[in-house]
Design an enzyme around this catalytic site. Structure first.
Site, short mmCIF file in Angstrom:
data_model
loop_
_atom_site.label_atom_id
_atom_site.label_comp_id
_atom_site.label_asym_id
_atom_site.label_seq_id
_atom_site.Cartn_x
_atom_site.Cartn_y
_atom_site.Cartn_z
N SER A 164 0.85 -1.19 0.00
CA SER A 164 0.00 0.00 0.00
C SER A 164 0.89 1.24 0.00
O SER A 164 1.99 1.22 0.54
CB SER A 164 -0.95 0.00 1.20
OG SER A 164 -0.24 0.21 2.39
N VAL B 127 1.02 4.34 1.47
CA VAL B 127 1.49 4.97 2.72
C VAL B 127 2.41 4.02 3.47
O VAL B 127 3.45 4.44 3.99
CB VAL B 127 0.30 5.42 3.60
CG1 VAL B 127 0.80 6.01 4.91
CG2 VAL B 127 -0.55 6.45 2.86
N CYS B 128 2.09 2.73 3.48
CA CYS B 128 2.96 1.76 4.14
C CYS B 128 4.33 1.74 3.48
O CYS B 128 5.36 1.68 4.16
CB CYS B 128 2.34 0.37 4.13
SG CYS B 128 0.83 0.25 5.11
N GLY B 129 4.33 1.79 2.17
CA GLY B 129 5.60 1.81 1.44
C GLY B 129 6.45 3.01 1.82
O GLY B 129 7.66 2.88 2.05
N LEU C 216 7.71 2.52 5.60
CA LEU C 216 8.77 1.53 5.76
C LEU C 216 10.05 1.98 5.06
O LEU C 216 11.15 1.70 5.56
CB LEU C 216 8.30 0.17 5.26
CG LEU C 216 7.12 -0.42 6.05
CD1 LEU C 216 6.71 -1.77 5.48
CD2 LEU C 216 7.42 -0.53 7.53
#
Length: 172
Positions: free
Chosen positions: A44, A46-48, A51
């Site tokens: 996703s 935002v997760c990318g 992280l």
């Protein structure tokens, strides 16, 4: 929004897969700080971003002798592919089966969505939560709060901070 474990709470133990055949046990890190980064899902946007940022500041976490662990409900195979594609240098743990059990233990599971909140925890050397934060799903929380919490675990003497700042200015 969920109610994460409050500072001062004992961090619940867990054993989760980092690969299909390797387990990571939280107790393996006793004696050093641990940063838990719960996130909704691999792949996703935002997760990318979140992280990738954590990957960039890993040297700062390491300066505090802290271990970073990413946790989502995705399976271990998905994590392996995602970490390889994104060149991540910290473990991604699969809170897959029973789905979200560790996120539930930390108070950050979104039952209606079937994913964890975007939540951060700093656990001290004795296994006690010292800081926690839940960000809206669509917002990258950044690393500033985590880094401040790690600093508070072992504050440097005033002279050491000034020396460190002077060195940073020289290298800038």
């Amino acid at each position: 929004m969920s109610r994460p474990l409050a500072p001062g709470s004992r961090a619940p133990g867990f054993k989760l897969h980092s690969t299909p055949d390797q387990l990571v046990d939280l107790s393996d890190f006793r004696g050093r700080p641990v940063v838990l980064a719960f996130y909704p899902a691999d792949w996703s946007p935002v997760c990318g971003d979140e992280l990738a940022l954590f990957n960039e500041v890993l040297p700062e976490f390491e300066r505090h002798n802290a271990q970073l662990l990413g946790i989502s409900v995705d399976g271990a195979w998905c994590h392996v592919a995602y970490a390889k594609d994104r060149k991540l240098h910290f473990p991604l743990l699969a809170d897959f089966e029973p789905k979200g059990e560790v996120a539930r233990d930390y108070g950050v599971y979104r039952k209606g969505d079937g994913v964890s909140e975007r939540a951060l925890f700093v656990i001290d050397e004795r296994g006690v939560v010292r800081w926690s934060y839940v960000s809206p799903l669509g917002v990258n929380p950044g690393a500033d709060g985590v880094l401040r919490a790690l600093e508070e675990l072992h504050p440097q003497p005033q002279g050491a901070q000034q020396s460190q700042q002077a060195m940073e200015v020289q290298h800038a």
